[in-house]
Motif scaffolding. Sequence first.
Motif, PDB file in Angstrom:
ATOM      1  N   HIS A  21     -10.076  26.031  27.403  1.00 38.63           N
ATOM      2  CA  HIS A  21      -9.828  27.407  26.950  1.00 38.63           C
ATOM      3  C   HIS A  21     -10.806  28.379  27.611  1.00 38.63           C
ATOM      4  CE1 HIS A  21      -8.889  30.776  24.318  1.00 38.63           C
ATOM      5  NE2 HIS A  21     -10.181  30.878  24.051  1.00 38.63           N
ATOM      6  N   HIS A  22     -12.089  28.011  27.652  1.00 32.30           N
ATOM      7  CA  HIS A  22     -13.104  28.911  28.211  1.00 32.30           C
ATOM      8  C   HIS A  22     -12.915  29.130  29.699  1.00 32.30           C
ATOM      9  CE1 HIS A  22     -15.543  29.718  24.748  1.00 32.30           C
ATOM     10  NE2 HIS A  22     -15.828  28.442  24.524  1.00 32.30           N
ATOM     11  N   LEU A  23     -12.503  28.090  30.424  1.00 38.45           N
ATOM     12  CA  LEU A  23     -12.406  28.187  31.880  1.00 38.45           C
ATOM     13  C   LEU A  23     -11.005  28.501  32.378  1.00 38.45           C
ATOM     14  CD1 LEU A  23     -14.727  25.222  32.987  1.00 38.45           C
ATOM     15  CD2 LEU A  23     -15.307  27.619  32.599  1.00 38.45           C
ATOM     16  N   GLY A  24     -10.034  28.535  31.453  1.00 37.47           N
ATOM     17  CA  GLY A  24      -8.669  28.865  31.836  1.00 37.47           C
ATOM     18  C   GLY A  24      -7.993  27.797  32.666  1.00 37.47           C
ATOM     19  N   ILE A  25      -8.292  26.521  32.366  1.00 39.23           N
ATOM     20  CA  ILE A  25      -7.679  25.401  33.073  1.00 39.23           C
ATOM     21  C   ILE A  25      -7.091  24.448  32.044  1.00 39.23           C
ATOM     22  CG2 ILE A  25      -9.175  25.588  35.098  1.00 39.23           C
ATOM     23  CD1 ILE A  25     -10.952  23.449  33.966  1.00 39.23           C
ATOM     24  N   SER A  26      -6.359  23.434  32.501  1.00 40.39           N
ATOM     25  CA  SER A  26      -5.738  22.490  31.581  1.00 40.39           C
ATOM     26  C   SER A  26      -6.731  21.416  31.140  1.00 40.39           C
ATOM     27  CB  SER A  26      -4.528  21.818  32.240  1.00 40.39           C
ATOM     28  OG  SER A  26      -4.967  20.929  33.257  1.00 40.39           O
ATOM     29  N   GLU A  27      -6.409  20.750  30.032  1.00 38.09           N
ATOM     30  CA  GLU A  27      -7.270  19.654  29.566  1.00 38.09           C
ATOM     31  C   GLU A  27      -7.297  18.516  30.576  1.00 38.09           C
ATOM     32  OE1 GLU A  27      -7.463  18.431  25.361  1.00 38.09           O
ATOM     33  OE2 GLU A  27      -5.914  19.948  25.002  1.00 38.09           O
ATOM     34  N   ASN A  28      -6.174  18.236  31.222  1.00 34.95           N
ATOM     35  CA  ASN A  28      -6.159  17.179  32.236  1.00 34.95           C
ATOM     36  C   ASN A  28      -7.106  17.498  33.387  1.00 34.95           C
ATOM     37  OD1 ASN A  28      -4.379  15.402  31.025  1.00 34.95           O
ATOM     38  ND2 ASN A  28      -2.573  16.346  31.938  1.00 34.95           N
TER      39      ASN A  28
END
Length: 409
Positions: A370-377
């Motif tokens: 969420h903080h970095l704007g990327i997916s969990e994968n």
Amino acid sequence: MKEELSAFLDMLQAPLEEVLPRLSTLVAELVPHKGMVTFTGDCLVRPSLHTHGFDAVSTDELARLAELVRVRRSWFGRVALAGTERPVLAVTISPPGMARGFVAIALSAPDEPSPEAVRTVRRLFELVTVQVSNRMTAAEQPAAAGIPSPSVADATEAHATTLTALLGVLRAKRLDDATARRTAIELAVPALIEARAGGERRLDQEPAGEAFAAVAGKLDVLTRYHDIALELEPPRPQDRPLPGTVARAARAIVRAAILTMLQQGALGRIRLAWQVEDAQLVVSVRDDGPGPITSEDLGVHRLRERAVELNGTVTVDSVPHWGTTITVVLPLSQSPALERPAGSLDSLNPREQEVLEQLTLGHRNRVIAHHLGISENTVKFHVANILGKLGVGSRGEAAALALRPQARP
């Protein structure tokens, strides 16, 4: 049929302890049975016996069955299995480079299964045996510093290629059930046997045209049942020699790029082009998909890791509803990429440093994403790389190392 092929794919990817139960479920309609026993000489890198549906099977019973069945033959009759005489179908296999194995199936009915059913059982058992052996071998050869070696990366990409081809068969509306089943098995078994044999030959140099043709010939498996037009632009001049490391990396990168593009769905065309310049090979893969594929996608990270091994670069250009172009530049020099010492924080790239900072705050993958704007994968991918580069075994150790004042340059 879709449910059957879905079960087929599930079996390929199942945890090892679940493979035999899923094989049993997969063949239950073709060969109704009460239990199943498999024995292979090196299925698990050592003699291996597995049972499903039985409490115990004696070595004497197995020895008796082994005497009754010749290699790559089947046998049907009544024999003692798990302490009870019953109708049994026994099928043997002997995949290239592997010891003999056999599966014994305790049938629910006294009738002999059809020849087609027996052939399907044999091919599925052969597939399971090779797949399990490949996975066990890979598990016993971990890559140093958490970074896959080229051979492991090749095997991973080949496996992904096989699964993607099988998904194409699953989704192909023009195939009837029997053809789809036969095609899926015929795609999987040779691919897994090739992976076990060590994949492609390791040449010091390859003509550019031959290197391109080698990957182009295998892409048909990926696109054949996806109804995608494949456009190929080979390199010129085709006799220009490429270092073997560059040729192999380029092929692996092409497969990884196309696998990433296929995940989008709704593709009509993929164009592959190689251009050999004075000091570099430029690989371009372009689709007409919905996009956008970004540099943060896990598939892009995987092909970037492979390119970085040869001091290469990867760029991604995506336009929503117009498509994506992935361009990889590989220097023709075979000098290895410069490596940072293990345990050094400056061995991390900028994104990995951002993820590590989040780890020092105790954040979990969902929060980091969420903080970095990327997916969990993608977060998982970065964390695995961080642990490998720092030479630590856990997130906590990585965070502790990052917080030591002497750890920073």
